[in-house]
Scaffold this motif. Structure first.
Motif, short mmCIF file in Angstrom:
data_model
loop_
_atom_site.label_atom_id
_atom_site.label_comp_id
_atom_site.label_asym_id
_atom_site.label_seq_id
_atom_site.Cartn_x
_atom_site.Cartn_y
_atom_site.Cartn_z
N ALA A 33 -1.05 3.79 -3.01
CA ALA A 33 -1.84 2.42 -3.07
C ALA A 33 -3.31 2.72 -2.68
CB ALA A 33 -1.16 1.75 -2.00
N ILE A 34 -4.25 1.87 -3.41
CA ILE A 34 -5.71 1.98 -3.04
C ILE A 34 -5.96 1.03 -2.48
CG2 ILE A 34 -7.66 2.38 -4.39
CD1 ILE A 34 -6.46 4.43 -6.05
N PHE A 35 -6.68 0.96 -1.39
CA PHE A 35 -7.07 -0.48 -0.72
C PHE A 35 -8.62 -0.14 -0.77
CE2 PHE A 35 -3.10 0.21 1.04
CZ PHE A 35 -2.41 -1.10 0.88
N LYS A 36 -9.24 -1.53 -0.75
CA LYS A 36 -10.76 -1.68 -0.64
C LYS A 36 -10.98 -2.23 0.84
CE LYS A 36 -14.81 -2.35 -2.38
NZ LYS A 36 -15.98 -1.64 -2.60
N VAL A 37 -12.00 -1.53 1.50
CA VAL A 37 -12.31 -1.97 2.97
C VAL A 37 -13.52 -3.18 2.71
CG1 VAL A 37 -13.12 -1.20 5.12
CG2 VAL A 37 -12.05 0.51 3.76
N MET A 69 2.15 -2.40 6.49
CA MET A 69 2.43 -2.08 5.03
C MET A 69 3.23 -3.20 4.31
SD MET A 69 3.93 1.35 3.56
CE MET A 69 5.34 1.13 4.37
N GLU A 70 3.98 -3.92 4.65
CA GLU A 70 5.03 -4.77 4.21
C GLU A 70 3.93 -5.97 3.63
OE1 GLU A 70 8.10 -5.71 6.81
OE2 GLU A 70 8.83 -3.48 6.51
N GLY A 71 3.26 -6.38 4.53
CA GLY A 71 2.28 -7.58 4.42
C GLY A 71 1.01 -7.18 3.53
N LEU A 72 0.76 -5.90 3.57
CA LEU A 72 -0.54 -5.57 2.50
C LEU A 72 -0.12 -5.46 1.07
CD1 LEU A 72 -2.46 -3.29 5.13
CD2 LEU A 72 -2.95 -5.65 4.41
N ILE A 73 1.16 -4.60 0.89
CA ILE A 73 1.71 -4.24 -0.54
C ILE A 73 2.67 -5.38 -0.85
CG2 ILE A 73 2.79 -2.68 -1.64
CD1 ILE A 73 2.15 -0.55 0.18
N THR A 74 2.40 -6.31 -1.75
CA THR A 74 2.94 -7.37 -2.13
C THR A 74 3.81 -6.77 -3.28
OG1 THR A 74 1.38 -8.06 -3.65
CG2 THR A 74 1.46 -9.21 -1.47
#
Length: 536
Positions: free
Chosen positions: A12-16, A124-129
């Motif tokens: 997973a790649i997130f943007k701050v 993690m569960e809320g951020l990765i849909t």
């Protein structure tokens, strides 16, 4: 800033969204208390899902080893290359160095990044849909099992475990064989006791009993394939005069079953020893060359693994196996042991008792180097062990020859033996040692020595005249003694007895042997005069 986050399901790649909040490391956890707050800090930009467990295992293994896997490289090229100007936050600094080297991307690893990763993992569960919690937990469990199995399969200690188990089983087999053979000898000894004295080898004894059965069958049984001809003849003679008791067929059957067990265990022990020898030469060839298969396997077993044994210093390798004696010596403040398991090595065994401590210390030092070379080196040859063993044999030879060499000097030259010359000295018996009483005074002995020296001189000495002063004094004393009272006589007697030794010594110093003889005659005359005076 972009964040690379690894999960069991994929990358997973997130943007701050707000980078200023990363500066407040202590308060960053408050931003991830709820999924709503977490979505205000980071946002999911891309998610690469693993197709199966094999791909997940390959990716996880690459991450553990700090390598750049194929799937991760593909994701980074696809997503991060577009935003090459931005930094990439990662968990492992080693992996960041590899990414920067191969893809030329600037990577960041700091305490703030670690705190950010912790917050993302928490929510993690809320951020990765698109991934239900049940599926994530199942994939995590499957990946954990696969990774553990992979680590166990390719563990460097896995072969050490085989050696540890083999040497432990070998020791157990030896104990069991001793018990079985002792029981067999005692049991069959009631029926045929003479056989145990004739056949000393345990395996041959069991094979003979297995073939004979009842002792009455010895005459018709061919034992040439088990025993030599001389021993076979002795057995057949012993049967005729055997003192054993008669036993039933059921007893013989049980004894023969026991013999079968002993023969099978002995054969398996031989097979196990060959297996252990091959294993040791494959895993620790240098250690095997230095101390042998059994001692090397016991050292590995005692330490737990070859890697643990490599961490021990040479002093610990030397006394490994003698811990009880070591702590007892430290407690009682006595000498610590010089060797443990290494005592059974061939180099220590062929040394004299005086040099066993020195050679065991030297052997332990070289063995420690060989163990580290086997455990941590890339080569699998035994050249180092052979070279060190040759040095040890030279050292052993020097220690054995040290007693023949000279103590003083350089110590390199051997001691020369002087030429033997036979000397026949005729010794005369000395009677002076027969009696402990002093027969002659010390002064007298000195005078006799001086006289003997004078006799040996070539110049002849003139005989001296004997002085007659002593007898004149004696006659005057005797005349006075007649006129005096009896009390004075007693005093005179004591006075004369004190003067007599002095009178004896004076002429002895000045005169030679003939003078000594004359003085003795005068003494006798004096004594006679004294006796006559006492009688009067």
């Amino acid at each position: 800033m972009l964040v690379l986050f690894e999960t069991a399901a994929g990358y997973a790649i997130f943007k701050v969204l707000d980078e200023q909040k990363l500066q407040q490391v202590d308060n960053l956890w408050k931003e991830f208390e709820t999924p709503e707050k977490a979505n205000k800090v980071v946002k999911l930009k891309y998610f690469e899902k693993f197709q199966d467990t094999t791909e997940a295992l390959a990716a996880a293994t690459a991450l553990v080893e700090g390598k750049l896997g194929k799937s991760l490289k593909k994701v980074l090229k696809k997503v991060v290359a577009k935003d090459a100007h931005e930094q990439l936050a990662i968990t492992d600094a080693k992996l960041g160095g590899v990414i920067k080297e191969k893809l030329n991307l600037s990577c960041v690893h700091s305490p703030a990044v670690a705190e950010l990763m912790r917050g993302i993992r928490n929510q993690m569960e809320g951020l990765i849909t698109g991934l239900p919690p049940r599926e994530i937990s199942a994939m995590s469990l499957g990946l954990a099992h696969s990774l553990s199995r992979y680590k166990l399969k390719f563990s460097p200690d896995k072969v050490d475990t085989m050696i540890v188990q083999a040497i432990s089983l070998l020791d157990d087999l030896d104990k069991e064989l001793n018990n079985y053979i002792m029981r067999c000898r005692e049991w069959y000894g009631w029926h045929f006791p003479e056989l145990g004295k004739i056949i000393t080898d345990n395996l041959a004894y069991c094979k003979t009993v297995r073939k004979i059965g009842d002792r009455t069958n010895v005459a018709i049984t061919d034992l040439s394939d088990v025993l030599p001809e001389e021993t076979e003849a002795e057995v057949k003679l012993a049967v005729e005069i055997s003192m054993g008791t008669e036993v039933s067929e059921e007893d013989i059957t049980n004894i023969m079953h026991l013999c079968d067990q002993v023969i099978e265990i002995s054969e398996y022990r031989t097979q196990l020893y060959d297996y252990l020898k091959n294993r040791m030469m494959a895993i620790a060839p240098n250690l095997t060359v230095m101390v042998g298969e059994l001692v090397g396997a016991r050292l590995i077993s005692h330490a737990g693994s070859l890697l643990n044994l490599a961490k021990h210093p040479a002093s610990t390798v030397q006394i490994l196996g003698a811990e009880k004696a070591l702590f007892r010596a430290l407690k009682t403040r006595r000498d610590t042991p010089k060797y443990g398991l290494i005592y059974h090595a061939s180099l220590v065994g062929q040394t004299t008792a005086k040099n066993k401590g020195k050679i065991s210390r030297t052997l332990a030092a070289k063995t420690a180097l060989a163990i580290r070379y086997d455990a941590l080196g890339e080569d699998t040859n035994a050249e180092m062990g052979l070279e060190n063993r040759a040095k040890l044999e030279v050292r052993l030879r020097q220690l054995e020859e040290k007693g023949i060499r000279r103590i003083s000097g350089s110590g390199k030259a051997l001691a020369r033996a002087d030429k033997y010359q036979h000397k026949s000295d005729v010794k005369v018996y000395d009677p002076s040692g027969d009696s402990t009483l002093p027969s002659v005074s010390k002064k007298r002995k000195i005078e006799e020595v001086e006289e003997a020296e004078e006799e040996d001189r070539p110049v002849e000495a003139k005989p001296k005249k004997i002085k007659k002063e002593a007898p004149t004094e004696e006659t005057e004393a005797a005349a006075e003694a007649q006129t005096e009272t009896p009390k004075k006589k007693k005093k005179k007697k004591k006075h004369q007895q004190e003067e007599e030794p002095a009178a004896e010594e004076e002429p002895a110093v000045k005169e030679e042997e003939p003078a000594v003889e004359e003085t003795t005659e005068k003494k006798k005359k004096k004594k006679k005069k004294v006796k006559e005076e006492e009688d009067e």
